[in-house]
Design a protein around this motif. Structure first.
Motif, PDB file in Angstrom:
ATOM      1  N   VAL A  35       0.601  -1.492   0.094  1.00 38.71           N
ATOM      2  CA  VAL A  35       0.049  -0.190   0.130  1.00 38.71           C
ATOM      3  C   VAL A  35       1.111   1.327  -0.140  1.00 38.71           C
ATOM      4  O   VAL A  35       0.442   2.747  -0.437  1.00 38.71           O
ATOM      5  N   PHE A  36       1.414   1.414   0.322  1.00 34.95           N
ATOM      6  CA  PHE A  36       3.112   2.142   0.504  1.00 34.95           C
ATOM      7  C   PHE A  36       3.235   3.389  -0.087  1.00 34.95           C
ATOM      8  O   PHE A  36       2.845   4.707  -0.048  1.00 34.95           O
ATOM      9  N   PRO A  37       3.587   2.725  -1.406  1.00 38.48           N
ATOM     10  CA  PRO A  37       3.999   2.926  -2.388  1.00 38.48           C
ATOM     11  C   PRO A  37       2.591   4.243  -2.942  1.00 38.48           C
ATOM     12  O   PRO A  37       2.606   4.936  -4.042  1.00 38.48           O
ATOM     13  N   HIS A  38       1.499   3.884  -3.340  1.00 40.18           N
ATOM     14  CA  HIS A  38      -0.060   4.592  -3.262  1.00 40.18           C
ATOM     15  C   HIS A  38      -0.829   5.593  -2.042  1.00 40.18           C
ATOM     16  O   HIS A  38      -1.714   6.533  -2.246  1.00 40.18           O
ATOM     17  N   VAL A 155      -1.498  -3.038  -8.403  1.00 35.56           N
ATOM     18  CA  VAL A 155      -0.507  -3.750  -8.161  1.00 35.56           C
ATOM     19  C   VAL A 155      -1.339  -5.259  -8.349  1.00 35.56           C
ATOM     20  O   VAL A 155      -2.391  -5.922  -7.497  1.00 35.56           O
ATOM     21  N   VAL A 156      -0.764  -6.347  -8.571  1.00 35.39           N
ATOM     22  CA  VAL A 156      -1.277  -7.748  -8.487  1.00 35.39           C
ATOM     23  C   VAL A 156       0.004  -8.532  -8.500  1.00 35.39           C
ATOM     24  O   VAL A 156       1.108  -8.166  -8.293  1.00 35.39           O
ATOM     25  N   LEU A 157      -0.539  -9.066  -7.542  1.00 36.33           N
ATOM     26  CA  LEU A 157       0.781  -9.941  -6.039  1.00 36.33           C
ATOM     27  C   LEU A 157       0.651 -11.307  -6.515  1.00 36.33           C
ATOM     28  O   LEU A 157       1.978 -11.853  -6.352  1.00 36.33           O
ATOM     29  N   THR A 178     -17.864   5.670  -5.689  1.00 41.27           N
ATOM     30  CA  THR A 178     -16.853   5.586  -6.491  1.00 41.27           C
ATOM     31  C   THR A 178     -15.934   6.831  -6.163  1.00 41.27           C
ATOM     32  O   THR A 178     -16.213   7.982  -6.139  1.00 41.27           O
ATOM     33  N   ALA A 179     -14.120   6.810  -5.755  1.00 43.70           N
ATOM     34  CA  ALA A 179     -13.229   7.618  -5.948  1.00 43.70           C
ATOM     35  C   ALA A 179     -11.787   7.212  -6.327  1.00 43.70           C
ATOM     36  O   ALA A 179     -12.063   5.691  -6.541  1.00 43.70           O
ATOM     37  N   THR A 180     -11.305   8.019  -6.533  1.00 46.93           N
ATOM     38  CA  THR A 180     -10.502   7.398  -7.662  1.00 46.93           C
ATOM     39  C   THR A 180      -9.447   8.695  -7.174  1.00 46.93           C
ATOM     40  O   THR A 180      -8.756   9.883  -7.095  1.00 46.93           O
ATOM     41  N   THR A 181      -7.872   8.599  -6.803  1.00 47.37           N
ATOM     42  CA  THR A 181      -6.664   8.892  -6.026  1.00 47.37           C
ATOM     43  C   THR A 181      -5.792   9.190  -7.044  1.00 47.37           C
ATOM     44  O   THR A 181      -5.912   8.563  -7.829  1.00 47.37           O
ATOM     45  N   ALA A 182      -4.540   9.568  -6.931  1.00 45.11           N
ATOM     46  CA  ALA A 182      -4.109  10.848  -8.075  1.00 45.11           C
ATOM     47  C   ALA A 182      -3.053   9.016  -8.253  1.00 45.11           C
ATOM     48  O   ALA A 182      -2.514   8.942  -9.231  1.00 45.11           O
ATOM     49  N   SER A 183      -3.191   8.495  -7.003  1.00 40.32           N
ATOM     50  CA  SER A 183      -2.051   7.407  -7.501  1.00 40.32           C
ATOM     51  C   SER A 183      -2.237   6.006  -8.366  1.00 40.32           C
ATOM     52  O   SER A 183      -2.014   4.922  -8.130  1.00 40.32           O
ATOM     53  N   GLY A 184      -3.852   6.844  -8.416  1.00 40.29           N
ATOM     54  CA  GLY A 184      -4.558   5.111  -9.262  1.00 40.29           C
ATOM     55  C   GLY A 184      -5.120   4.476  -8.605  1.00 40.29           C
ATOM     56  O   GLY A 184      -5.674   3.354  -8.658  1.00 40.29           O
ATOM     57  N   VAL A 185      -5.116   4.631  -7.172  1.00 37.30           N
ATOM     58  CA  VAL A 185      -5.961   3.203  -5.959  1.00 37.30           C
ATOM     59  C   VAL A 185      -8.002   4.021  -6.465  1.00 37.30           C
ATOM     60  O   VAL A 185      -8.491   5.247  -6.519  1.00 37.30           O
ATOM     61  N   VAL A 186      -8.565   2.975  -6.706  1.00 36.05           N
ATOM     62  CA  VAL A 186      -9.892   3.205  -7.227  1.00 36.05           C
ATOM     63  C   VAL A 186     -10.650   2.747  -5.391  1.00 36.05           C
ATOM     64  O   VAL A 186     -10.948   0.993  -5.135  1.00 36.05           O
ATOM     65  N   LEU A 187     -11.442   3.513  -5.341  1.00 36.51           N
ATOM     66  CA  LEU A 187     -12.610   2.737  -4.252  1.00 36.51           C
ATOM     67  C   LEU A 187     -14.014   2.645  -4.579  1.00 36.51           C
ATOM     68  O   LEU A 187     -14.526   3.482  -5.360  1.00 36.51           O
ATOM     69  N   HIS A 188     -14.467   1.567  -4.229  1.00 41.32           N
ATOM     70  CA  HIS A 188     -15.561   1.197  -4.214  1.00 41.32           C
ATOM     71  C   HIS A 188     -16.341   1.059  -3.420  1.00 41.32           C
ATOM     72  O   HIS A 188     -16.226   0.244  -2.535  1.00 41.32           O
ATOM     73  N   THR A 189     -17.732   2.003  -2.688  1.00 47.13           N
ATOM     74  CA  THR A 189     -18.855   1.577  -1.736  1.00 47.13           C
ATOM     75  C   THR A 189     -19.843   1.507  -2.308  1.00 47.13           C
ATOM     76  O   THR A 189     -20.273   1.532  -2.978  1.00 47.13           O
ATOM     77  N   TYR A 190     -19.877  -0.310  -1.492  1.00 44.99           N
ATOM     78  CA  TYR A 190     -21.286  -0.760  -1.977  1.00 44.99           C
ATOM     79  C   TYR A 190     -22.302  -1.155  -0.475  1.00 44.99           C
ATOM     80  O   TYR A 190     -21.565  -1.215   0.697  1.00 44.99           O
TER      81      TYR A 190
END
Length: 205
Positions: A35-38, A155-157, A178-190
């Motif tokens: 998570v740290f790099p994002h 990231v794919v681990l 939904t929301a997206t951060t500048a580093s490419g994290v995508v949030l989905h709220t359900y």
């Protein structure tokens, strides 16, 4: 209180060891800290906003021990995460932990579903789960989770423990944001929406 869960996931669904290289090496997992790099400003604002809405926390034993080893040492009450975690009630789901030394902590060692259902009936805003994937799956089976906040990191681990494993309770979810951060994290709220429904496209005549 509404029961909400916030989970960090890789694109292939891994939730293990997001915070640090040595956070959770079970099964020989060596990719902790993904998570740290994002963790940019957008990400921080999302997380701080959720913690501001909390009235209490519900954690699995492993996540509790990770949090208890770090956050009590962050003593600034204005810190948006430490200030809430250190001041608010914390409930730990565990059949092995006998005492919880972090101030404000209570161990839930009886009928977990019944105890969490009782907590949900208390007045307040949110009872929040952070991490604690095994706890989340257990509560899903009893339809106790009201809202899922799933943050997918770019990231794919390839290996590691996953949130939705074989045998997870079939659950329908309704997307509420939904929301997206500048580093490419995508949030989905359900929101939870009962059981899945099924159908068929059928065969062309």
């Amino acid at each position: 209180m509404r029961l909400t869960t916030t989970m960090f996931l890789s694109l292939d669904g891994v939730v293990q060891g997001p915070g640090a290289p040595d956070e959770d090496p079970r099964g020989g997992f060596t990719q902790g800290g993904w998570v740290f790099p994002h963790a940019d400003e957008d990400f921080g604002e999302l997380v701080a906003g959720w913690f501001a809405a909390a009235d209490a926390f519900l954690l699995g034993r492993r996540t509790y021990e990770i949090f208890a080893g770090y956050w009590p040492r962050v003593t600034d009450p204005a810190d948006p995460i430490a200030g809430r975690l250190n001041a608010l009630p914390k409930y730990v789901a565990s059949h092995t932990l006998r005492e919880a030394e972090w101030a404000g902590s209570t161990v839930l060692s009886g009928d977990l579903a019944a105890e969490v259902a009782a907590l949900r009936q208390r007045p307040g805003g949110e009872l929040q789960i952070h991490g604690s994937s095994e706890l989340v799956r257990s509560l899903m089976a009893h339809d106790l989770i009201d809202e899922y906040r799933l943050l997918f990191f770019p990231v794919v681990l390839g290996n590691g423990r996953r949130l939705f494993t074989e045998g997870s309770t079939p659950t329908a979810l309704r997307l509420t944001g939904t929301a997206t951060t500048a580093s490419g994290v995508v949030l989905h709220t359900y929101e939870a929406a009962g059981r899945p429904t099924y159908g068929s496209f059928g065969s062309p005549e």
